[in-house]
Every structure is written in structure tokens, then in C-alpha cells.
Design a protein around this motif. Structure first.
Motif, PDB file in Angstrom:
ATOM      1  N   PRO A 163       6.309 -21.942 -18.996  1.00 16.42           N
ATOM      2  CA  PRO A 163       6.623 -20.528 -18.751  1.00 16.42           C
ATOM      3  C   PRO A 163       6.479 -20.169 -17.275  1.00 16.42           C
ATOM      4  O   PRO A 163       5.521 -20.589 -16.614  1.00 16.42           O
ATOM      5  CB  PRO A 163       5.599 -19.782 -19.611  1.00 16.42           C
ATOM      6  N   LYS A 164       7.432 -19.402 -16.783  1.00 14.39           N
ATOM      7  CA  LYS A 164       7.400 -18.924 -15.400  1.00 14.39           C
ATOM      8  C   LYS A 164       7.115 -17.432 -15.402  1.00 14.39           C
ATOM      9  O   LYS A 164       7.701 -16.671 -16.172  1.00 14.39           O
ATOM     10  CB  LYS A 164       8.722 -19.215 -14.695  1.00 14.39           C
ATOM     11  N   ILE A 165       6.231 -17.005 -14.506  1.00 13.53           N
ATOM     12  CA  ILE A 165       5.829 -15.613 -14.386  1.00 13.53           C
ATOM     13  C   ILE A 165       6.589 -14.992 -13.221  1.00 13.53           C
ATOM     14  O   ILE A 165       6.585 -15.518 -12.101  1.00 13.53           O
ATOM     15  CB  ILE A 165       4.313 -15.482 -14.130  1.00 13.53           C
ATOM     16  N   TYR A 166       7.207 -13.836 -13.481  1.00  6.07           N
ATOM     17  CA  TYR A 166       7.924 -13.106 -12.433  1.00  6.07           C
ATOM     18  C   TYR A 166       7.130 -11.834 -12.115  1.00  6.07           C
ATOM     19  O   TYR A 166       7.067 -10.919 -12.935  1.00  6.07           O
ATOM     20  CB  TYR A 166       9.347 -12.783 -12.882  1.00  6.07           C
ATOM     21  N   PRO A 167       6.498 -11.775 -10.935  1.00  8.77           N
ATOM     22  CA  PRO A 167       5.567 -10.681 -10.641  1.00  8.77           C
ATOM     23  C   PRO A 167       6.209  -9.558  -9.822  1.00  8.77           C
ATOM     24  O   PRO A 167       7.283  -9.721  -9.222  1.00  8.77           O
ATOM     25  CB  PRO A 167       4.492 -11.383  -9.811  1.00  8.77           C
ATOM     26  N   ALA A 168       5.506  -8.438  -9.783  1.00  4.79           N
ATOM     27  CA  ALA A 168       5.838  -7.394  -8.811  1.00  4.79           C
ATOM     28  C   ALA A 168       5.453  -7.889  -7.424  1.00  4.79           C
ATOM     29  O   ALA A 168       4.642  -8.801  -7.265  1.00  4.79           O
ATOM     30  CB  ALA A 168       5.078  -6.112  -9.140  1.00  4.79           C
ATOM     31  N   SER A 169       6.018  -7.275  -6.415  1.00  3.88           N
ATOM     32  CA  SER A 169       5.659  -7.635  -5.048  1.00  3.88           C
ATOM     33  C   SER A 169       4.195  -7.315  -4.786  1.00  3.88           C
ATOM     34  O   SER A 169       3.665  -6.317  -5.283  1.00  3.88           O
ATOM     35  CB  SER A 169       6.531  -6.864  -4.053  1.00  3.88           C
ATOM     36  N   PRO A 170       3.496  -8.159  -4.015  1.00  5.86           N
ATOM     37  CA  PRO A 170       2.147  -7.771  -3.558  1.00  5.86           C
ATOM     38  C   PRO A 170       2.218  -6.474  -2.747  1.00  5.86           C
ATOM     39  O   PRO A 170       3.306  -5.932  -2.501  1.00  5.86           O
ATOM     40  CB  PRO A 170       1.721  -8.961  -2.689  1.00  5.86           C
ATOM     41  N   ALA A 171       1.056  -5.993  -2.323  1.00  8.04           N
ATOM     42  CA  ALA A 171       0.997  -4.739  -1.572  1.00  8.04           C
ATOM     43  C   ALA A 171       1.995  -4.753  -0.415  1.00  8.04           C
ATOM     44  O   ALA A 171       2.118  -5.741   0.310  1.00  8.04           O
ATOM     45  CB  ALA A 171      -0.415  -4.531  -1.050  1.00  8.04           C
ATOM     46  N   ARG A 172       2.705  -3.641  -0.301  1.00 10.88           N
ATOM     47  CA  ARG A 172       3.716  -3.506   0.756  1.00 10.88           C
ATOM     48  C   ARG A 172       3.428  -2.225   1.531  1.00 10.88           C
ATOM     49  O   ARG A 172       3.232  -1.159   0.938  1.00 10.88           O
ATOM     50  CB  ARG A 172       5.115  -3.461   0.154  1.00 10.88           C
ATOM     51  N   TYR A 173       3.416  -2.331   2.872  1.00 15.51           N
ATOM     52  CA  TYR A 173       3.126  -1.184   3.732  1.00 15.51           C
ATOM     53  C   TYR A 173       4.290  -1.023   4.709  1.00 15.51           C
ATOM     54  O   TYR A 173       4.700  -2.001   5.357  1.00 15.51           O
ATOM     55  CB  TYR A 173       1.827  -1.414   4.513  1.00 15.51           C
ATOM     56  N   GLY A 174       4.801   0.201   4.811  1.00 17.96           N
ATOM     57  CA  GLY A 174       5.966   0.348   5.673  1.00 17.96           C
ATOM     58  C   GLY A 174       6.220   1.763   6.131  1.00 17.96           C
ATOM     59  O   GLY A 174       5.458   2.697   5.841  1.00 17.96           O
ATOM     60  N   ILE A 175       7.327   1.916   6.836  1.00 14.46           N
ATOM     61  CA  ILE A 175       7.777   3.204   7.363  1.00 14.46           C
ATOM     62  C   ILE A 175       9.228   3.403   6.978  1.00 14.46           C
ATOM     63  O   ILE A 175      10.016   2.443   6.969  1.00 14.46           O
ATOM     64  CB  ILE A 175       7.596   3.269   8.902  1.00 14.46           C
ATOM     65  N   ARG A 176       9.574   4.652   6.635  1.00 14.51           N
ATOM     66  CA  ARG A 176      10.939   4.988   6.251  1.00 14.51           C
ATOM     67  C   ARG A 176      11.418   6.205   7.040  1.00 14.51           C
ATOM     68  O   ARG A 176      11.066   7.332   6.710  1.00 14.51           O
ATOM     69  CB  ARG A 176      11.038   5.302   4.755  1.00 14.51           C
ATOM     70  N   PRO A 177      12.217   6.022   8.065  1.00 15.09           N
ATOM     71  CA  PRO A 177      12.874   7.151   8.710  1.00 15.09           C
ATOM     72  C   PRO A 177      14.239   7.405   8.077  1.00 15.09           C
ATOM     73  O   PRO A 177      14.953   6.461   7.713  1.00 15.09           O
ATOM     74  CB  PRO A 177      13.025   6.683  10.167  1.00 15.09           C
ATOM     75  N   GLY A 178      14.596   8.660   7.929  1.00 11.42           N
ATOM     76  CA  GLY A 178      15.889   9.024   7.357  1.00 11.42           C
ATOM     77  C   GLY A 178      16.437  10.285   7.985  1.00 11.42           C
ATOM     78  O   GLY A 178      15.705  11.079   8.591  1.00 11.42           O
ATOM     79  N   ALA A 179      17.750  10.465   7.842  1.00 11.73           N
ATOM     80  CA  ALA A 179      18.395  11.646   8.426  1.00 11.73           C
ATOM     81  C   ALA A 179      19.652  11.978   7.647  1.00 11.73           C
ATOM     82  O   ALA A 179      20.259  11.110   7.008  1.00 11.73           O
ATOM     83  CB  ALA A 179      18.740  11.397   9.893  1.00 11.73           C
ATOM     84  N   SER A 180      20.026  13.231   7.672  1.00 11.73           N
ATOM     85  CA  SER A 180      21.293  13.681   7.083  1.00 11.73           C
ATOM     86  C   SER A 180      22.006  14.576   8.083  1.00 11.73           C
ATOM     87  O   SER A 180      21.366  15.263   8.896  1.00 11.73           O
ATOM     88  CB  SER A 180      21.037  14.446   5.781  1.00 11.73           C
ATOM     89  N   PHE A 181      23.315  14.548   8.031  1.00 14.08           N
ATOM     90  CA  PHE A 181      24.121  15.287   9.003  1.00 14.08           C
ATOM     91  C   PHE A 181      25.204  16.075   8.291  1.00 14.08           C
ATOM     92  O   PHE A 181      25.656  15.702   7.228  1.00 14.08           O
ATOM     93  CB  PHE A 181      24.771  14.318  10.000  1.00 14.08           C
TER      94      PHE A 181
END
Length: 777
Positions: A759-777
Motif C-alpha cells: 500500500p502507498k500512502i498519499y499525504p497532504a503537503s507538510p507545513a507550507r508558509y508563503g505570501i500571496r499578492p493579488g490585484a484587480s483592475f
């Protein structure tokens, strides 16, 4: 289904509805504000203004109407909520809507499960992208149910329709339907959005992602185009231990996708919308780990890359008349999947001591057409009628490829290997490998299905509506299989032969099925809706390719066709706006009888096939509350309870596969309890600069990969809690946030794939830390 049986089922449902009605009127009948004008904004758990929130529009019944007027359980995720919580995958949807209990197998493979209707034999939940059914090829040697892992960018809303939706959405909607509604071209104004993401993965590689959308009104009020693009890069965290090296973080994803939608308003009453969706995915290495080796460790002799190419094309025409809408839909789908997995232990068990990779290749094409009429009568009667056609070809090409010590397959198909000069006669057991193709076969399944359907609503009183619907489906299925390279036999790989391809099966037949929907909706006040529903669903059957082989061996126990499985779902529920619409509450109870299930079986003579057997009984409760207690503050909570279990012992042929099932056993991959809680607070600064804080919590109960621990591949998926946090600031059209996902770094089992190689286990990603910039026009 006899009329007498249907009347019994309706009586059962209406009795439950009467009890629910009495409770709801007693506890929820204070005076509320009058219903407001329906609009698609609001009610999604995001921040609301001081004004009374407006109703939520959905198209669950193939017409636009307020969600409180739908006599079934429907969850709606608005564009704003999708953006706030960065929902870009189906797995993300499951984090904030626990009624969607997905099993995921990496970047773009999943098994969608609603209300415990889980199966290892194909799809039970339908997915629609606007008017396009998202279809894909299925094969038991490839992960997931075949549905595509299309990314969710520039989406207007998502509707989760719970319970059978076969009357209006067809055979694959036995458990429910996920409707993804894209943002359509604005014919009047230019607009654009962009979002970027840069993140680090704990113990893994950096992750980069981005998406952008541009709206172009080519001819004002007549022609508009909307173009969307997205990408994902990196994020690998699985370590692959091959025979000669240790490779870190091999499961980097490389994804590019896009969508073009054009709307032409030919006249004020007639418009045509055409769309093209494209997504290409490659994952550099294995996405699962071996549990015995420890989290994120994959000691496999061969590399398990993944490739997927998915394209859909759609043209939809709508003519609006005084008596209703006439709609015509044409779609085309193309999907190509390459999914190798290590099979070295199985090869070694046959005395073949080379690193071996089983490469599943699936080429899937489908053409669908639909004509539909949606009435807009002025009286108490409305209806939807239509016809549907689908022609699909599922071509599976399975090959066991022998690799070098580096573990990378030199080719993926027998045809490709021959073109590279890697398939030659000669002894393969003397130390020289003449033929890298140990085994190869092809299975080509072609299906044509036709359906007609109708559903009618009759408003008996201003606050009481009855609904009845039915669909009839007929399908023709044909399967042609070839043995391309044999392992052994008269002259196979072991004997040093290059096998001459031969046809091993050519057969098929016809199937037909009916499905029904009956419902009653009662509104004691404008803000409270009570409903009861009895609906059936089904899933198309198929062909047993081992039928003729077993007959030649003297075994006549395998049917040529396995039949559709079907279920009946009975539910009652309440939807209510409370406290001047500061709270939106939904609750439902359901019971499901699932019969003639499609299960993998094996005869006493060792032939494998699909068998219709078994009964499942499911009882469940779903409760969701969306609360806006104060300006700038919003909460959404959901709890789901599912008790899905076998109602009888499974036959011996199923037990021979190593997967026995006994009465009372829980259904695999169906957690009993799931829940989610999200909160968002926007600080009122009295100006354009608006800071905000946001958090999300997801809980999934313990479940298992098979019916019980007597199974050879029994694997426990432990319960888990995932915590996500986000903080940001919005300034006009700009939005910048920092986030942490899976804050506690939980090793969450998202999926398990059982095979003879372990059996193979498919996990969630380990802890992830990031930044998300976004804009609308």
C-alpha cells in the motif's frame, strides 16, 4: 421499479418530512424580514454589510433560483469565499466543505465521495464545469476515479449538490454533483485580475503559483472574451530511495493551464458561448510513500512520475422566449494520462529480477450533446425536459517496462519501446536484456449512451411546491482487448519471444436504467424552507473481459456484462435565515439504500471480474451554519456524520480477492465524522486600508482502505486536524497576505492505493508558509 415500490418510498419520506416540519415550525418561527431580491452575492460566510443579505442564486435544478427554493441539500461557495480561502483544487473544496470527502492521490488524481458512496470501481460523483461534464478514463491500475484534477481559477461559484442528481445530470451523479460555474465575459467593461504565490514547504522544495484573468469587450454589448491562465511549480517533499541513490523532494509539480470563453449576443434573446479549457501536468516523481519506511520515504526500485493532459471544448446556445429557454450544448473532451508505479516486488515473485515499472496509459475521448427546455410559465407549473447523448472511448494501454538501475523507464508503451529498438527477440534470463517490455495489453471500451429526462414543479399553494422527475438511459458498451506481449506461455518474454499481438476479447451489450426524483418544499415563513426528498441514482455497468477466457476453461460463472448499480436516497431538511439574516442554517438527515454494488471478484478458477453484489445502508446528518455576528466578522461551521456499512455478507468470489466483507463492516474511505470551521475578521479602519485575519480548521475521522482487518491490504487512515492561518491587508484593488497551511505539520493520509507491491500512502503537503499578492483592475 414498480409503482407500488415508489409509493412506499414516497410514504417513508413524507412521514419524515411531517415530523421535521413540526419541529422546525416550533423552534424557528419568529418573524423574519421579507425575502429580498435574489442575487448571487452574500450568504457565503464572508463579510456582509449592515444591509439584509440577499438570497443565494443557484442552478441546481437547471434554472436560476434562490437556494432556499431548492428541495435538496446544496452547499454554495461564492467567488469571494473561494478567493479569501485560496480555493484552487478539489482538495481545497473538501477542506471548507466536509460533505465532499475526497481521497486524493497527488497533484491531479482523486476519488470524489459524497454521503459515503465510495467505490474502487469508477466514478460515483459527477462534476460539471458550466455545461461541460468533466469526464475521464478509468482503469483499476491507475489512481483515482478518472475525474480530472482541473484547477479552480476565476470561478463565480461552486455548487455541491448532495444526494442523487441522476434525473437532471445523468449516470455519474449517483452520490451527488459538483457544479463549477466560471466567470463569464463582461460585454461592457474591461477588467483584469492577477494572483501570485511564493511559498516554502517544510522539508521540501519551494512552491510557486500564479493566475491571471483578462476580460475584453470586443464589441460592446455584443461580443466579449475572457482569458484565464494559471501555473504551479515545485513544492516537492517525497524522498525516493532508488536502488543506487537517494533523491530528495522528487514530487515537484509542473502545471500550466488556461481557459478562453467567448460570448456572442446574437440578438437580445439569443446568445452563444464557446469555451476551451486546457491543463497540462507533470510530476517528476512518486507522490506517495511506503508506510513502513516512515513519512515521506519511498523506497521504490523505479520512479513513479505522473503526466496528464486535459482539454475540453464547449459550445452552448441559449434562446430565451416568452415561454422559456431553449438550450443546446455540445462538448468534446480529450484526456491523456501516464501513470507508472513500481512493480518490482511482483516481478521478483515471478522470478524476474529486473527493476520493473507498470505504466498505465489512458487515452480518453468523449463527445456529448444535450438539448434542454426550461419553462418560464406565469402560472404555478414549471418544467425542465431534455435529451442527452454521449459517445466515449476509453483506451487503456498497460505495460510492464523493465528499467535500469536508475529506475527510470526508457519508454512508456510497447509501440514507443519498439520505435526505440528496445524490443528484440533473444534470451532475457542470461544476463542480457533484449526486450524491456515484460508484459503489454490494451483494452478499448467504447460506450454510446442516450438519455431523456423531465422534471416538473407544481406550486399547490404559495408556500407549498411538489416536484417529480424521471430519466431514462440506454447504453451500448463494447470492449476489444489485445495481448501485445506475454510474460510466458507458448512463446513469451521468458522464452525470449516478442509476442505477436492477438485479440483476446471482443464483446459487449446493451443496458438501460431509469432514475427518479420526488420532492416537496414547504415554506412556513419567507426565510424558512422545509423539504423532503426521495431520489434514485445509478452508475453505468460494463463488460467483463475475462468472460470468454473463463468459458474456455470451463468456468461459466462470469457474466459478460456487469449491470448498473443503483441507490435510493431519502432525506429531509431545513434551510433558515435567522436573526435578521445574520445566520444562515442548513440541516438534513438522510438514509441511503445502495444495491447491486459493483465490486471486484475472483472465481474459484482464479479469473478476476466485476460482480454486482452486496448492499449498503447509510444514515447521515449534515449541519452547516454561516454566521455574521458583527460587521467585519464572519464564521462558517459544518459537521457531517456518515454511518455507511454493509447490510449483508459479501459472496465468496469477492472474499477470494483478499477483500472479504461482513454485515456491519464500514464502507472503505468513509470517515464517520468530518467537520470544518472558518473565521475571518476585517478591521474597520474607515478608509481603503483594511487589515484582516483569517483561520480555518478541518477535521476528518479515522477510516480504513478495506472493509475489515481480514483484508490483505487493510490500511488505517488515522484521524487528523489541519489548521490554516492567514493575515493580510486590502488596499483598494490590491490585496497582500501571508499564510501558513498545515500549521502543525500533520502527516495527513489523503489517499491510499492498495496493490500487490504494497500500500502507498498519499499525504497532504507538510507545513507550507508563503505570501500571496493579488490585484484587480
Amino acid at each position: 421499479m414498480h409503482d407500488r415500490d415508489i409509493r412506499k418510498k414516497l410514504k417513508f419520506t413524507l412521514l419524515g418530512f411531517s415530523a421535521l416540519n413540526a419541529v422546525a415550525v416550533l423552534c424557528c418561527s419568529p418573524a423574519y424580514a421579507d425575502e429580498t431580491q435574489a442575487a448571487s452575492a452574500g450568504g457565503d460566510g464572508t463579510t456582509q454589510s449592515a444591509a439584509v443579505p440577499q438570497d443565494i442564486l443557484v442552478t441546481a435544478n437547471r434554472r436560476s433560483e434562490a437556494v432556499n427554493n431548492i428541495p435538496s441539500a446544496v452547499d454554495v461557495l461564492s467567488s469571494q469565499k473561494l478567493q479569501n480561502f485560496a480555493i484552487t483544487t478539489l482538495s481545497d473544496v473538501g477542506k471548507i466543505d466536509p460533505s465532499l470527502a475526497l481521497q486524493t492521490y497527488g497533484a491531479a488524481q482523486q476519488n470524489l465521495i459524497i454521503r459515503g458512496v465510495a467505490s474502487t470501481v469508477g466514478q460515483t460523483t459527477g462534476i460539471y464545469l458550466d455545461e461541460t461534464p468533466l469526464l475521464g478514463g478509468y482503469n483499476s491500475n491507475v489512481r483515482g476515479d478518472g475525474t480530472p484534477g482541473l484547477r479552480l481559477h476565476d470561478i463565480e461559484r461552486i455548487e455541491v449538490l448532495k444526494g442523487p442528481q441522476g434525473t437532471l445530470f445523468g449516470a455519474m451523479s449517483m452520490a451527488g454533483t459538483l457544479r463549477v460555474i466560471t466567470t463569464k465575459p463582461n460585454l461592457e467593461e474591461f477588467g483584469a485580475t492577477e494572483n501570485l504565490e511564493v511559498a516554502g514547504v517544510r522539508g521540501g522544495n519551494a512552491f510557486l503559483a500564479g493566475d491571471a484573468a483578462v476580460n475584453l469587450p470586443i464589441i460592446k454589448d455584443r461580443l466579449g472574451i475572457r482569458v484565464v491562465g494559471w501555473t504551479e511549480q515545485g513544492g516537492g517533499f517525497i524522498d525516493w530511495q532508488s536502488l543506487n541513490a537517494n533523491h530528495r523532494n522528487v514530487n515537484d509539480t509542473h502545471m500550466f493551464g488556461g481557459r478562453i470563453i467567448a460570448t456572442l449576443k446574437v440578438t437580445d434573446d439569443f446568445d452563444i458561448t464557446a469555451s476551451v479549457n486546457h491543463q497540462k501536468t507533470r510530476v517528476d516523481g512518486t507522490q506517495g510513500f511506503l508506510e513502513s519506511a516512515g513519512a515521506y520515504n519511498a523506497p521504490f526500485a523505479t520512479n513513479e512520475i505522473y503526466e496528464d493532459l486535459y482539454n475540453t471544448y464547449n459550445v452552448t446556445g441559449t434562446y430565451k422566449s416568452a415561454i422559456g429557454d431553449f438550450i443546446g450544448v455540445f462538448t468534446r473532451t480529450d484526456k491523456h494520462t501516464v501513470s507508472p508505479h513500481d512493480t518490482t516486488p511482483t516481478a521478483a515473485g515471478k522470478g524476474i529480477h529486473y527493476p520493473a515499472s507498470y505504466v498505465g496509459n489512458i487515452d480518453y475521448t468523449a463527445t456529448t450533446g444535450e438539448l434542454r427546455y426550461v419553462s418560464h410559465f406565469s402560472g404555478p407549473f414549471q418544467m425542465v425536459v431534455g435529451g442527452y447523448y454521449q459517445d466515449d472511448d476509453n483506451f487503456a494501454d498497460g505495460n510492464t517496462i523493465l528499467t535500469g538501475s536508475d529506475g527510470n523507464a526508457p519508454c512508456y508503451t510497447d509501440t514507443e519501446c519498439k520505435a526505440k529498438g528496445l524490443v528484440n527477440p533473444g534470451s532475457n534470463l542470461s544476463g542480457t536484456l533484449h526486450n524491456v517490455v515484460l508484459y503489454s495489453n490494451t483494452v478499448d471500451i467504447k460506450t454510446k449512451q442516450y438519455g431523456i429526462y423531465g422534471q416538473a414543479d407544481l406550486k399547490l399553494l404559495p408556500n407549498l411546491t411538489l416536484t417529480a422527475g424521471m430519466r431514462y438511459m440506454s447504453a451500448k458498451i463494447n470492449d476489444v482487448s489485445y495481448a501485445v506481449q506475454d510474460i510466458s506461455g507458448a512463446c513469451g518474454w521468458v522464452q525470449g519471444c516478442v509476442t505477436t499481438p492477438r485479440q483476446t476479447f471482443n464483446g459487449g451489450g446493451r443496458q438501460s436504467q431509469k432514475t427518479y426524483n420526488f420532492a416537496v418544499l414547504y415554506k412556513p415563513t419567507p426565510d424558512i424552507s422545509l423539504y423532503a426528498r426521495a431520489a434514485s441514482g445509478f452508475r453505468l455497468g460494463g463488460v467483463n473481459t475475462s468472460h470468454f477466457s473463463a468459458l474456455a476453461y470451463g468456468d461459466d460463472s462470469i457474466p459478460l456484462l456487469y449491470n448498473p448499480d443503483s441507490l435510493w436516497n431519502y432525506e429531509g431538511g431545513v434551510k433558515a435565515y435567522l436573526l435578521d439574516r445574520k445566520i444562515y442554517l442548513t440541516a438534513s438527515y438522510y438514509h441511503i439504500d445502495w444495491t447491486n454494488q459493483q465490486l471486484q471478484a475472483q472465481t474459484a478458477t482464479a479469473f478476476t471480474y466485476t460482480l454486482n453484489a452486496g448492499k449498503t445502508r447509510t444514515d447521515g446528518v449534515e449541519v452547516t451554519a454561516q454566521i455574521d455576528p458583527a460587521k467585519g466578522f464572519s464564521l462558517t461551521g459544518a459537521v457531517n456524520y456518515v454511518n455507511a456499512r454493509l447490510a449483508m455478507q459479501l459472496p465468496d468470489d469477492i472474499a477470494r480477492t483478499g477483500n472479504p466483507g461482513y454485515k456491519g463492516d464500514p464502507i472503505p474511505f468513509t470517515p464517520r465524522w468530518t467537520g470544518s470551521l472558518t473565521a475571518r475578521y476585517e478591521f474597520d479602519q474607515g478608509k481603503e486600508l483594511i487589515p484582516y485575519l483569517q483561520g480555518g480548521l478541518t477535521y476528518r475521522d479515522r477510516t480504513q482502505s478495506t472493509f475489515n482487518s481480514h483484508d490483505n491490504f487493510y490500511t488505517v487512515l488515522p484521524s487528523y486536524v489541519l489548521v490554516d492561518l492567514k493575515a493580510g491587508v486590502r488596499a483598494g484593488r490590491l490585496d497582500v497576505s501571508v499564510y501558513a497551511e498545515n500549521v502543525t505539520n500533520k502527516v495527513a493520509y489523503m489517499g491510499v492505493y492498495n496493490s500487490l507491491d504494497g500500500p502507498k500512502i498519499y499525504p497532504a503537503s507538510p507545513a507550507r508558509y508563503g505570501i500571496r499578492p493579488g490585484a484587480s483592475f
